[in-house]
Scaffold this motif. Structure first.
Motif, PDB file in Angstrom:
ATOM      1  N   ILE A 178       0.189   6.996 -36.785  1.00  0.00           N
ATOM      2  CA  ILE A 178      -0.348   8.072 -37.635  1.00  0.00           C
ATOM      3  C   ILE A 178      -0.492   7.664 -39.096  1.00  0.00           C
ATOM      4  O   ILE A 178      -1.152   8.355 -39.869  1.00  0.00           O
ATOM      5  N   ASP A 179       0.151   6.548 -39.502  1.00  0.00           N
ATOM      6  CA  ASP A 179      -0.003   6.090 -40.882  1.00  0.00           C
ATOM      7  C   ASP A 179      -1.041   4.985 -41.008  1.00  0.00           C
ATOM      8  O   ASP A 179      -1.239   4.451 -42.096  1.00  0.00           O
ATOM      9  N   SER A 180      -1.676   4.638 -39.916  1.00  0.00           N
ATOM     10  CA  SER A 180      -2.639   3.544 -39.958  1.00  0.00           C
ATOM     11  C   SER A 180      -3.923   3.964 -40.663  1.00  0.00           C
ATOM     12  O   SER A 180      -4.263   5.147 -40.732  1.00  0.00           O
ATOM     13  N   GLU A 181      -4.627   2.970 -41.192  1.00  0.00           N
ATOM     14  CA  GLU A 181      -5.902   3.242 -41.858  1.00  0.00           C
ATOM     15  C   GLU A 181      -6.910   3.822 -40.867  1.00  0.00           C
ATOM     16  O   GLU A 181      -7.728   4.669 -41.232  1.00  0.00           O
ATOM     17  N   ALA A 182      -6.841   3.361 -39.613  1.00  0.00           N
ATOM     18  CA  ALA A 182      -7.788   3.846 -38.613  1.00  0.00           C
ATOM     19  C   ALA A 182      -7.600   5.343 -38.369  1.00  0.00           C
ATOM     20  O   ALA A 182      -8.575   6.094 -38.243  1.00  0.00           O
ATOM     21  N   PHE A 183      -6.318   5.796 -38.315  1.00  0.00           N
ATOM     22  CA  PHE A 183      -6.062   7.215 -38.086  1.00  0.00           C
ATOM     23  C   PHE A 183      -6.489   8.041 -39.296  1.00  0.00           C
ATOM     24  O   PHE A 183      -7.095   9.108 -39.158  1.00  0.00           O
ATOM     25  N   GLU A 184      -6.167   7.569 -40.489  1.00  0.00           N
ATOM     26  CA  GLU A 184      -6.553   8.286 -41.706  1.00  0.00           C
ATOM     27  C   GLU A 184      -8.077   8.398 -41.800  1.00  0.00           C
ATOM     28  O   GLU A 184      -8.620   9.463 -42.133  1.00  0.00           O
ATOM     29  N   GLU A 185      -8.754   7.317 -41.471  1.00  0.00           N
ATOM     30  CA  GLU A 185     -10.223   7.336 -41.512  1.00  0.00           C
ATOM     31  C   GLU A 185     -10.774   8.309 -40.474  1.00  0.00           C
ATOM     32  O   GLU A 185     -11.768   9.005 -40.720  1.00  0.00           O
ATOM     33  N   ALA A 186     -10.121   8.363 -39.295  1.00  0.00           N
ATOM     34  CA  ALA A 186     -10.570   9.280 -38.249  1.00  0.00           C
ATOM     35  C   ALA A 186     -10.465  10.739 -38.709  1.00  0.00           C
ATOM     36  O   ALA A 186     -11.392  11.539 -38.492  1.00  0.00           O
ATOM     37  N   ILE A 187      -9.361  11.108 -39.374  1.00  0.00           N
ATOM     38  CA  ILE A 187      -9.187  12.478 -39.866  1.00  0.00           C
ATOM     39  C   ILE A 187     -10.260  12.808 -40.900  1.00  0.00           C
ATOM     40  O   ILE A 187     -10.861  13.900 -40.887  1.00  0.00           O
ATOM     41  N   HIS A 188     -10.519  11.871 -41.812  1.00  0.00           N
ATOM     42  CA  HIS A 188     -11.534  12.119 -42.841  1.00  0.00           C
ATOM     43  C   HIS A 188     -12.927  12.263 -42.237  1.00  0.00           C
ATOM     44  O   HIS A 188     -13.740  13.066 -42.719  1.00  0.00           O
ATOM     45  N   LYS A 189     -13.216  11.486 -41.191  1.00  0.00           N
ATOM     46  CA  LYS A 189     -14.507  11.609 -40.520  1.00  0.00           C
ATOM     47  C   LYS A 189     -14.652  12.974 -39.868  1.00  0.00           C
ATOM     48  O   LYS A 189     -15.727  13.581 -39.892  1.00  0.00           O
ATOM     49  N   ILE A 190     -13.560  13.464 -39.282  1.00  0.00           N
ATOM     50  CA  ILE A 190     -13.607  14.776 -38.635  1.00  0.00           C
ATOM     51  C   ILE A 190     -13.852  15.872 -39.672  1.00  0.00           C
ATOM     52  O   ILE A 190     -14.683  16.768 -39.469  1.00  0.00           O
ATOM     53  N   MET A 191     -13.139  15.810 -40.800  1.00  0.00           N
ATOM     54  CA  MET A 191     -13.301  16.846 -41.822  1.00  0.00           C
ATOM     55  C   MET A 191     -14.662  16.770 -42.497  1.00  0.00           C
ATOM     56  O   MET A 191     -15.222  17.791 -42.905  1.00  0.00           O
ATOM     57  N   ALA A 192     -15.213  15.543 -42.619  1.00  0.00           N
ATOM     58  CA  ALA A 192     -16.519  15.395 -43.260  1.00  0.00           C
ATOM     59  C   ALA A 192     -17.668  15.774 -42.329  1.00  0.00           C
ATOM     60  O   ALA A 192     -18.698  16.304 -42.766  1.00  0.00           O
ATOM     61  N   ASN A 193     -17.484  15.526 -41.054  1.00  0.00           N
ATOM     62  CA  ASN A 193     -18.559  15.812 -40.100  1.00  0.00           C
ATOM     63  C   ASN A 193     -17.963  16.403 -38.827  1.00  0.00           C
ATOM     64  O   ASN A 193     -17.952  15.776 -37.769  1.00  0.00           O
ATOM     65  N   PRO A 194     -17.469  17.646 -38.914  1.00  0.00           N
ATOM     66  CA  PRO A 194     -16.794  18.239 -37.747  1.00  0.00           C
ATOM     67  C   PRO A 194     -17.796  18.706 -36.694  1.00  0.00           C
ATOM     68  O   PRO A 194     -18.988  18.899 -36.972  1.00  0.00           O
ATOM     69  N   THR A 257     -19.511  27.632 -35.923  1.00  0.00           N
ATOM     70  CA  THR A 257     -18.105  27.696 -36.323  1.00  0.00           C
ATOM     71  C   THR A 257     -17.429  26.369 -36.037  1.00  0.00           C
ATOM     72  O   THR A 257     -17.833  25.617 -35.135  1.00  0.00           O
ATOM     73  N   ILE A 258     -16.386  26.069 -36.827  1.00  0.00           N
ATOM     74  CA  ILE A 258     -15.590  24.862 -36.561  1.00  0.00           C
ATOM     75  C   ILE A 258     -14.331  25.215 -35.783  1.00  0.00           C
ATOM     76  O   ILE A 258     -13.568  24.308 -35.407  1.00  0.00           O
ATOM     77  N   ASP A 259     -14.079  26.469 -35.542  1.00  0.00           N
ATOM     78  CA  ASP A 259     -12.896  26.872 -34.785  1.00  0.00           C
ATOM     79  C   ASP A 259     -13.219  26.795 -33.295  1.00  0.00           C
ATOM     80  O   ASP A 259     -13.403  27.809 -32.612  1.00  0.00           O
ATOM     81  N   ASN A 260     -13.288  25.534 -32.809  1.00  0.00           N
ATOM     82  CA  ASN A 260     -13.606  25.302 -31.397  1.00  0.00           C
ATOM     83  C   ASN A 260     -12.519  24.450 -30.759  1.00  0.00           C
ATOM     84  O   ASN A 260     -11.560  24.007 -31.431  1.00  0.00           O
ATOM     85  N   GLN A 261     -12.634  24.188 -29.458  1.00  0.00           N
ATOM     86  CA  GLN A 261     -11.568  23.505 -28.728  1.00  0.00           C
ATOM     87  C   GLN A 261     -11.260  22.114 -29.281  1.00  0.00           C
ATOM     88  O   GLN A 261     -10.095  21.712 -29.368  1.00  0.00           O
ATOM     89  N   GLU A 306      -2.676  21.381 -44.449  1.00  0.00           N
ATOM     90  CA  GLU A 306      -2.838  22.388 -45.489  1.00  0.00           C
ATOM     91  C   GLU A 306      -4.223  22.376 -46.125  1.00  0.00           C
ATOM     92  O   GLU A 306      -4.509  23.197 -47.005  1.00  0.00           O
ATOM     93  N   SER A 307      -5.070  21.472 -45.698  1.00  0.00           N
ATOM     94  CA  SER A 307      -6.432  21.433 -46.234  1.00  0.00           C
ATOM     95  C   SER A 307      -7.203  22.681 -45.773  1.00  0.00           C
ATOM     96  O   SER A 307      -6.867  23.315 -44.756  1.00  0.00           O
ATOM     97  N   GLN A 308      -8.242  23.014 -46.510  1.00  0.00           N
ATOM     98  CA  GLN A 308      -9.050  24.194 -46.186  1.00  0.00           C
ATOM     99  C   GLN A 308      -9.651  24.095 -44.805  1.00  0.00           C
ATOM    100  O   GLN A 308      -9.806  25.095 -44.101  1.00  0.00           O
ATOM    101  N   GLY A 312      -8.749  27.137 -41.378  1.00  0.00           N
ATOM    102  CA  GLY A 312      -9.668  28.001 -40.641  1.00  0.00           C
ATOM    103  C   GLY A 312      -9.714  27.733 -39.161  1.00  0.00           C
ATOM    104  O   GLY A 312     -10.600  28.229 -38.463  1.00  0.00           O
ATOM    105  N   ILE A 313      -8.798  26.913 -38.666  1.00  0.00           N
ATOM    106  CA  ILE A 313      -8.786  26.565 -37.236  1.00  0.00           C
ATOM    107  C   ILE A 313      -7.518  27.115 -36.620  1.00  0.00           C
ATOM    108  O   ILE A 313      -6.413  26.932 -37.144  1.00  0.00           O
TER     109      ILE A 313
END
Length: 802
Positions: A178-194, A257-261, A306-308, A312-313
């Protein structure tokens, strides 16, 4: 910020107020100490350096004296306990990490407080190396687990009695995910393009603004309770019972909506990781360092949640693991993989990691050894195919636990193979293979020299690569010296390698004096290099020994003309594997090509070594003989052939000595010989006649100075050189006459002879000129008058002094 200090003045709060611990270096030029004003999470701010010696003293409070709770390999109390009860020395040796020391009042046992000292490695980047290697090992481990099959359940259970190093071990593997760069990049990709999905939304609208009515609206017109009356003029054409209409109607429209499965699953995964870290932190054996590092990881996960975006999910009510989005879309795919591997890491049980994850201690050297094992087995797999089943054996399952079977000091082996049209090779890659000294023959009756092992003391290199021809068993390859061992040792603490020393005598003396200090401090750098020589010389069939260290230089010294045998060192730094492994890959590629070469010098040396040691040779030759030097370097008495040759009479002897030739008849008739290598390569000839006593020991000349054999002559050519013809004796008028036997000459005119060129009769080395031989002592009587080949060593054992 790291500040280097001349001394440390450390406050310790206790029931008597604040007491102080003073630490000073014993060697100010060598033993460094510093204060870290902003330490990393879990790191102590007061810092010493490994391999250094310090003196400490507690300041007394009134009549009270203070001391550490106990002595060990690092802490030594002052010998003068009466005069200096609160003094002692700290010898950090090879310890790296946090050193937690309890403080007590002299003569008491109750702890008054504790002092945390950070022992830094001499390598400034050891912190990042430690983290990098942990992450890499975690990735290798999870890959190995996935070979066993995908996980089918999730668990958060951790034994309350888990020791601190096991807790840290589990957290390290979770953190690597969970501290790897790959995981951090994956989270940012999801938030940028959900992933967004359309959903039906129902809102109430005034009936006046609705232009198109749905069936649901028509039912609402008839059944809704919140109604307004219709004027008379608006009732025309409507049913008589419809006297009012609803004030509002429900209108359905679609929105994204982004509140999906899929997004709900991501939030669930993050909360799962957060909960697991929280469970570990609350364990009674969790160390302060573990808690500090867990806090850092939990803070990072909390920042995500805690991000916005995640506010909403909602949490999922069920999960669709077959979702194409989770399995294929960037970001979601990596989170799903991390969640799957999380359970595997949570169930990890690695006994070998106990001395790596020991509370507070950062055993970077041991971790480097484990890390290199994974890297090397990966590299060996590139050149020699290691089957999947071999790698699966690195991991075993025991109930819910998953065991990684890599333990320092325990032998581990992976077998591989390389097949090509040129040659089939087999390999065995060992971790911690022990080569013991053999004293007795094995079950097959082999002498210990034909078995694997060490000539002297037991040896255990970190890694051993064994290569042998693929068509035979390993046991036979060992017995016949067809196997080749190449050893590698991991040396994390080395900074540089000096294999070719061109320093001045003054610098050499200085370096040797520094080595003495290193030995006293417990750091053996030069001995690490000398150990490679020990491996090469002590372990049978070893062709190379190399150091692997996180430095900057690659050095390779070849024993002769080929890649092996040799010694050397390769730089392999954590975090720089792609660049650093180039040299090691090139080395292994050359080794493989070398093993495919059927005419290599090593292969010849291997054969001669096997042939020499194949059988015990009890006979000894101690007579005075020439030394094997210069042109005579190949002089080996037990491999030097001597032709014991007969001459008929003085006339025949004079021809031999004057023409410097000796001929042997070719063919099947009496006096001919087989053309064996001993005959062709003979170096001397011993002439004798009817009296069976010989003093004519003559060197054989090689044609044109080359190592070629004798020439072939016809009898006609020999007769042209005044060779004595066949004769017979007659008495005529009472006078003895010797005549040429023309009939016999005609009969044998086509005979061929092997003719050896000889040096002068006195050309043999001076050592041989004092000997003579009785032919009856050196050859069977039935061979008298026939040419015979003997070894020089056998001949010298029967020599007599003039």
């Amino acid at each position: 910020m790291l500040e280097e200090l001349k001394s440390l003045h450390i406050p310790i709060k206790c029931q008597y107020g604040t007491i102080y611990l003073n630490i000073v270096p014993i060697d100010e030029d060598r033993d460094k100490m510093c204060h870290q004003k902003t330490p990393y999470p879990g790191e102590a701010s007061w810092q010493l350096v490994e391999g250094c010696n310090y003196q400490y003293e507690f300041e007394s409070v009134g009549e009270r004296n203070f001391q550490f709770a106990q002595q060990d390999d690092i802490i030594t109390f002052s010998k003068f306990t009466q005069r200096h009860p609160n003094m002692g020395t700290i010898k950090t040796g090879i310890y790296v990490g946090q050193l937690c020391l309890k403080v007590v009042e002299v003569g008491a046992k109750e702890s008054l407080g504790k002092v945390n000292l950070e022992i830094r490695s001499v390598k400034t980047d050891y912190e990042s190396d430690y983290r990098t290697m942990l992450d890499d090992i975690a990735n290798y481990y999870t890959d190995l687990i996935l070979l066993q099959g995908s996980p089918v359940k999730q668990t958060l259970e951790v034994d309350d009695n888990c020791p601190s190093q096991t807790l840290y071990q589990k957290f390290s593997f979770i953190r690597s995910i969970i501290d790897s760069e790959a995981f951090e990049e994956a989270i940012h990709k999801i938030m940028a393009n959900p992933v967004r999905k359309w959903t039906d939304t129902v809102v109430e609208r005034n009936i006046v603004g609705i232009r198109r009515l749905s069936r649901r609206n028509i039912r609402q017109i008839a059944t809704s309770t919140d109604r307004i009356p219709l004027p008379e003029h608006m009732r025309k054409g409507l049913p008589s019972t419809l006297t009012s209409i609803p004030r509002t109607l429900d209108v359905v429209y679609k929105r994204d909506t982004i509140d999906n499965q899929e997004n709900q699953f991501v939030k669930f995964a993050l909360r799962t990781f957060l909960m697991f870290c929280s469970v570990l932190r609350d364990k009674k054996n969790a160390s302060d360092r573990l808690k500090a590092e867990i806090d850092g990881t939990m803070s990072q996960i909390s920042n995500y949640l805690e991000s916005q975006f995640f506010r909403g999910i909602s949490m999922p009510t069920h999960m669709n693991m077959n979702s194409p989005v989770l399995q294929r879309k960037e970001g979601y795919r990596e989170v799903l993989q991390a969640w799957l591997m999380y359970d595997l890491a949570a169930r990890l049980n690695w006994e070998g990691g106990n001395n790596v994850y020991e509370a507070g201690k950062k055993n970077v050297a041991t971790l480097y050894e484990y890390w290199l094992f994974f890297k090397l087995q990966e590299l060996v797999s590139e050149f020699f195919k290691i089957p999947r089943a071999e790698k699966e054996n690195l991991v075993t399952t025991d109930g819910d636990n998953i065991n990684l079977n890599i333990i320092q000091g325990k032998q581990l082996v992976l077998h591989g193979i390389s097949e090509s049209s040129m040659r089939k090779l087999r390999v065995a890659f060992y971790y911690n293979k022990t080569f013991s000294k053999k004293y007795t023959a094995n079950a097959a009756g082999d002498d210990p020299i034909h078995q694997e092992g060490s000539w002297t003391m037991p040896m255990r290199p970190d890694y051993t690569l064994a290569i042998w021809p693929g068509e035979i068993s390993m046991e036979k390859a060992i017995r016949e010296d067809l196997i080749t061992y190449i050893h590698f040792d991991a040396k994390y603490r080395l900074n540089k390698i000096v294999l070719e020393d061109h320093q001045s005598q003054e610098n050499v003396e200085k370096e040797l004096n520094e080595e003495k200090k290193d030995q006293e401090a417990g750091i053996y750098k030069r001995a690490d290099l000398l150990k490679m020589h020990a491996y090469k010389d002590a372990i049978r069939r070893t062709s190379g020994a190399y150091i692997l260290y996180p430095g900057t230089e690659n050095k390779e010294i070849r024993g002769f003309h080929e890649i092996i045998p040799g010694l050397g060192a390769f730089s392999i730094r954590p975090g720089h594997w792609q660049d650093d492994s180039i040299y090691l890959k090139q080395f292994l590629a050359e080794v493989k090509a070398h093993m495919l070469n059927r005419t290599s010098e090593r292969e010849k040396l291997s054969y001669y070594q096997y042939d020499i040691h194949k059988e015990e040779k009890p006979e000894m030759t101690m007579e005075n003989m020439p030394e094997p030097v210069d042109d005579n370097r190949d002089f080996l008495p037990d491999e030097t052939s001597v032709i014991v040759a007969y001459y008929k009479d003085e006339k025949h002897l004079n021809w031999i000595l004057s023409h410097h030739l000796y001929n042997l008849r070719e063919g099947s008739s009496k006096g001919s010989m087989y053309l064996g290598s001993d005959l062709i390569n003979a170096k001397y000839i011993l002439l004798y006649s009817k009296d069976l006593m010989s003093t004519h020991f003559i060197r054989i000349k090689k044609n044109d100075g080359l190592k070629s054999g004798p020439k072939i002559y016809t009898r006609k050519e020999l007769l042209a050189m005044n060779y004595p013809p066949y004769t017979y004796t007659v008495f005529k008028n009472g006078v003895k006459q010797t005549l040429v036997n023309q009939d016999k000459e005609l009969k044998n005119k086509d005979n061929l002879y092997l003719v050896f060129q000889l040096f002068a009769s006195n050309s043999a080395e001076k050592e041989f000129q004092k000997y003579y031989w009785n032919i009856m002592d050196i050859m069977p009587s039935k061979m008298i008058a026939k040419p015979y080949v003997k070894r020089l060593s056998e001949l010298m054992s029967k020599a007599q002094t003039k």
